[in-house]
Scaffold this motif. Sequence first.
Motif, PDB file in Angstrom:
ATOM      1  N   ALA A 286       0.848  -1.200   0.000  1.00 10.96           N
ATOM      2  CA  ALA A 286       0.000   0.000   0.000  1.00 10.96           C
ATOM      3  C   ALA A 286       0.880   1.245   0.000  1.00 10.96           C
ATOM      4  O   ALA A 286       0.608   2.226  -0.716  1.00 10.96           O
ATOM      5  CB  ALA A 286      -0.917  -0.011   1.226  1.00 10.96           C
ATOM      6  N   ASN A 287       1.948   1.195   0.789  1.00 14.41           N
ATOM      7  CA  ASN A 287       2.888   2.317   0.837  1.00 14.41           C
ATOM      8  C   ASN A 287       3.567   2.529  -0.511  1.00 14.41           C
ATOM      9  O   ASN A 287       3.810   3.664  -0.932  1.00 14.41           O
ATOM     10  CB  ASN A 287       3.938   2.045   1.919  1.00 14.41           C
ATOM     11  N   MET A 288       3.879   1.432  -1.206  1.00 17.77           N
ATOM     12  CA  MET A 288       4.526   1.547  -2.520  1.00 17.77           C
ATOM     13  C   MET A 288       3.628   2.294  -3.492  1.00 17.77           C
ATOM     14  O   MET A 288       4.097   3.118  -4.290  1.00 17.77           O
ATOM     15  CB  MET A 288       4.848   0.148  -3.052  1.00 17.77           C
ATOM     16  N   GLY A 289       2.324   2.038  -3.442  1.00 19.67           N
ATOM     17  CA  GLY A 289       1.389   2.760  -4.300  1.00 19.67           C
ATOM     18  C   GLY A 289       1.360   4.244  -3.976  1.00 19.67           C
ATOM     19  O   GLY A 289       1.316   5.090  -4.883  1.00 19.67           O
ATOM     20  N   LEU A 290       1.433   4.573  -2.694  1.00 21.34           N
ATOM     21  CA  LEU A 290       1.426   5.979  -2.274  1.00 21.34           C
ATOM     22  C   LEU A 290       2.678   6.704  -2.767  1.00 21.34           C
ATOM     23  O   LEU A 290       2.595   7.821  -3.300  1.00 21.34           O
ATOM     24  CB  LEU A 290       1.337   6.062  -0.751  1.00 21.34           C
ATOM     25  N   LEU A 291       3.839   6.086  -2.596  1.00 19.68           N
ATOM     26  CA  LEU A 291       5.075   6.729  -3.043  1.00 19.68           C
ATOM     27  C   LEU A 291       5.161   6.794  -4.571  1.00 19.68           C
ATOM     28  O   LEU A 291       5.770   7.718  -5.117  1.00 19.68           O
ATOM     29  CB  LEU A 291       6.293   5.995  -2.480  1.00 19.68           C
ATOM     30  N   ALA A 292       4.554   5.832  -5.252  1.00 24.84           N
ATOM     31  CA  ALA A 292       4.497   5.911  -6.720  1.00 24.84           C
ATOM     32  C   ALA A 292       3.682   7.127  -7.148  1.00 24.84           C
ATOM     33  O   ALA A 292       3.997   7.769  -8.161  1.00 24.84           O
ATOM     34  CB  ALA A 292       3.897   4.629  -7.292  1.00 24.84           C
ATOM     35  N   ALA A 293       2.655   7.461  -6.371  1.00 22.63           N
ATOM     36  CA  ALA A 293       1.863   8.660  -6.660  1.00 22.63           C
ATOM     37  C   ALA A 293       2.702   9.924  -6.476  1.00 22.63           C
ATOM     38  O   ALA A 293       2.607  10.874  -7.269  1.00 22.63           O
ATOM     39  CB  ALA A 293       0.627   8.706  -5.756  1.00 22.63           C
ATOM     40  N   VAL A 294       3.527   9.941  -5.418  1.00 26.42           N
ATOM     41  CA  VAL A 294       4.422  11.089  -5.211  1.00 26.42           C
ATOM     42  C   VAL A 294       5.409  11.202  -6.369  1.00 26.42           C
ATOM     43  O   VAL A 294       5.686  12.296  -6.872  1.00 26.42           O
ATOM     44  CB  VAL A 294       5.176  10.951  -3.871  1.00 26.42           C
ATOM     45  N   ALA A 295       5.935  10.063  -6.817  1.00 27.37           N
ATOM     46  CA  ALA A 295       6.855  10.056  -7.963  1.00 27.37           C
ATOM     47  C   ALA A 295       6.154  10.565  -9.221  1.00 27.37           C
ATOM     48  O   ALA A 295       6.767  11.243 -10.051  1.00 27.37           O
ATOM     49  CB  ALA A 295       7.405   8.648  -8.198  1.00 27.37           C
ATOM     50  N   ALA A 296       4.876  10.245  -9.364  1.00 28.64           N
ATOM     51  CA  ALA A 296       4.101  10.737 -10.514  1.00 28.64           C
ATOM     52  C   ALA A 296       3.968  12.254 -10.462  1.00 28.64           C
ATOM     53  O   ALA A 296       4.084  12.935 -11.488  1.00 28.64           O
ATOM     54  CB  ALA A 296       2.717  10.085 -10.527  1.00 28.64           C
ATOM     55  N   MET A 297       3.729  12.797  -9.271  1.00 23.33           N
ATOM     56  CA  MET A 297       3.638  14.255  -9.111  1.00 23.33           C
ATOM     57  C   MET A 297       4.936  14.923  -9.535  1.00 23.33           C
ATOM     58  O   MET A 297       4.938  15.950 -10.231  1.00 23.33           O
ATOM     59  CB  MET A 297       3.316  14.580  -7.644  1.00 23.33           C
ATOM     60  N   VAL A 298       6.053  14.331  -9.124  1.00 21.48           N
ATOM     61  CA  VAL A 298       7.370  14.883  -9.471  1.00 21.48           C
ATOM     62  C   VAL A 298       7.610  14.782 -10.976  1.00 21.48           C
ATOM     63  O   VAL A 298       8.126  15.713 -11.604  1.00 21.48           O
ATOM     64  CB  VAL A 298       8.471  14.118  -8.698  1.00 21.48           C
ATOM     65  N   THR A 299       7.217  13.654 -11.560  1.00 22.60           N
ATOM     66  CA  THR A 299       7.476  13.402 -12.975  1.00 22.60           C
ATOM     67  C   THR A 299       6.720  14.370 -13.880  1.00 22.60           C
ATOM     68  O   THR A 299       7.300  14.948 -14.806  1.00 22.60           O
ATOM     69  CB  THR A 299       7.100  11.950 -13.339  1.00 22.60           C
ATOM     70  N   ILE A 300       5.424  14.556 -13.631  1.00 31.60           N
ATOM     71  CA  ILE A 300       4.669  15.457 -14.510  1.00 31.60           C
ATOM     72  C   ILE A 300       5.068  16.917 -14.286  1.00 31.60           C
ATOM     73  O   ILE A 300       4.910  17.745 -15.178  1.00 31.60           O
ATOM     74  CB  ILE A 300       3.142  15.277 -14.353  1.00 31.60           C
ATOM     75  N   ALA A 301       5.619  17.213 -13.105  1.00 22.74           N
ATOM     76  CA  ALA A 301       6.114  18.572 -12.866  1.00 22.74           C
ATOM     77  C   ALA A 301       7.414  18.808 -13.641  1.00 22.74           C
ATOM     78  O   ALA A 301       7.600  19.867 -14.246  1.00 22.74           O
ATOM     79  CB  ALA A 301       6.345  18.797 -11.381  1.00 22.74           C
ATOM     80  N   ARG A 302       8.303  17.821 -13.637  1.00 17.75           N
ATOM     81  CA  ARG A 302       9.579  17.974 -14.346  1.00 17.75           C
ATOM     82  C   ARG A 302       9.368  18.064 -15.848  1.00 17.75           C
ATOM     83  O   ARG A 302      10.008  18.865 -16.537  1.00 17.75           O
ATOM     84  CB  ARG A 302      10.524  16.807 -14.029  1.00 17.75           C
ATOM     85  N   LEU A 303       8.444  17.250 -16.377  1.00 19.96           N
ATOM     86  CA  LEU A 303       8.194  17.239 -17.825  1.00 19.96           C
ATOM     87  C   LEU A 303       7.141  18.258 -18.246  1.00 19.96           C
ATOM     88  O   LEU A 303       6.993  18.530 -19.435  1.00 19.96           O
ATOM     89  CB  LEU A 303       7.743  15.832 -18.259  1.00 19.96           C
ATOM     90  N   SER A 304       6.397  18.790 -17.248  1.00 22.89           N
ATOM     91  CA  SER A 304       5.265  19.692 -17.493  1.00 22.89           C
ATOM     92  C   SER A 304       4.250  19.065 -18.441  1.00 22.89           C
ATOM     93  O   SER A 304       3.606  19.757 -19.236  1.00 22.89           O
ATOM     94  CB  SER A 304       5.736  21.042 -18.056  1.00 22.89           C
ATOM     95  N   SER A 305       4.114  17.752 -18.332  1.00 24.09           N
ATOM     96  CA  SER A 305       3.163  17.041 -19.186  1.00 24.09           C
ATOM     97  C   SER A 305       2.920  15.644 -18.635  1.00 24.09           C
ATOM     98  O   SER A 305       3.702  15.139 -17.822  1.00 24.09           O
ATOM     99  CB  SER A 305       3.690  16.939 -20.619  1.00 24.09           C
ATOM    100  N   ALA A 306       1.821  15.034 -19.089  1.00 26.14           N
ATOM    101  CA  ALA A 306       1.535  13.633 -18.787  1.00 26.14           C
ATOM    102  C   ALA A 306       1.349  12.921 -20.118  1.00 26.14           C
ATOM    103  O   ALA A 306       0.512  13.316 -20.922  1.00 26.14           O
ATOM    104  CB  ALA A 306       0.269  13.508 -17.942  1.00 26.14           C
ATOM    105  N   SER A 307       2.139  11.885 -20.350  1.00 32.05           N
ATOM    106  CA  SER A 307       2.092  11.188 -21.638  1.00 32.05           C
ATOM    107  C   SER A 307       1.894   9.692 -21.435  1.00 32.05           C
ATOM    108  O   SER A 307       2.164   9.163 -20.347  1.00 32.05           O
ATOM    109  CB  SER A 307       3.391  11.429 -22.417  1.00 32.05           C
TER     110      SER A 307
END
Length: 386
Positions: A286-307
């Motif tokens: 469950a924790n892994m899913g939560l941290l994957a969500a945080v990583a997603a937030m960081v990723t779309i911020a760095r790329l300024s996009s979701a692909s």
Amino acid sequence: MEKANVSAFLKKYTMVIVLIIVTLFFTWKTGGRMLLPQNVNNLISQNAYVFILATGMLLCILTGGNIDLSVGSIVCIVGAVGATCMVNLKMNIFASILIMLATGLVIGIWQGFWIAYRRIPPFIVTLAGMLMFRGLSNIVLDGYTIAPMPEKYLMLFNSYIIDFFHGDGLNITCLLVGILAAAVFIIITFRGRRAKVKKGYAVTPLGSDIMKCAVIGLAIMLLMWRLAQYKGIPNILLWITVIVLIYGYITSKTTVGRHLYAIGGNEKAAQLSGINTNKVYFIAYANMGLLAAVAAMVTIARLSSASPTAGESYEMDAIGSCFIGGASAYGGSGTIPGVIIGATLMGVINLGMSIMGVDANWQKVVKGAVLLAAVIFDVESKKRAK
């Protein structure tokens, strides 16, 4: 005594020494470009997702060498949901962040249920998740890229801490934070040593602790010195630091942390001692899913996009960082600092080879060889110990 101190230090901090050697090698091969202030900043921003995902992956690996193959796909679908909320639906960014975190947590709970309470092998559950969530992310995005992200959202991750002292060409605040961080690390190290001595616990040789403080303190100051020459402390470094400190505390100071190590060491013995192993497995995934969500937030911020291709091979980077950082392929051993060293080493190799212009395919060969060498080292070390 001095030889014993050096030997103990070398044995315990092998990967730190390897990281230093690899960094110096690429600095030499790139004519010093490797350690340019902007490249040091890029090393942090480009590998932020690895630090975050590897921290969560360690908890899964501790339970017995188990892994989560779905984290890259979770990053993709959570990013797709967040981008849809912020860009297409014009939702408040903080409401969107909560939705993203909730999405990741629900996915983690879903997978944790099947792994912990129905005892489906983690490899199968997360492999299925990798396929399912990648497909769902493409459905959400309809095959298109959503961009750009709102400016206020980007500021949360891509901006820098203000220099309160307004240094001319050098961020004074960054340097002071570095000095403070190094001092705190030294104080914590020796307070912990003194507490162990008072309780009669075995402690490492004094020389080993002194060498550790000298190396880590110098590394912190060098990092902050280079960042101070660019734009200062990036916000993303604060996010990473908070996550690392929280999970470092959880794994080393809490009951849940001790249970993770106990299950990885011997699950049957852990059950007989009264540990609810199902609950521990559930928490890890469950924790892994939560941290994957945080990583997603960081990723779309760095790329300024979701692909639709976001997050590809992220799971391999996270798993590789854990094993390179000293986590055992059999579970039961590994630390958060070790994982961070492993992730940093992977980042240094990526950045160094990119600056040198090494072909992307050869980069994969090198990373695979480093991962294999780390696991072989772990397995052979355990054989010698037996």
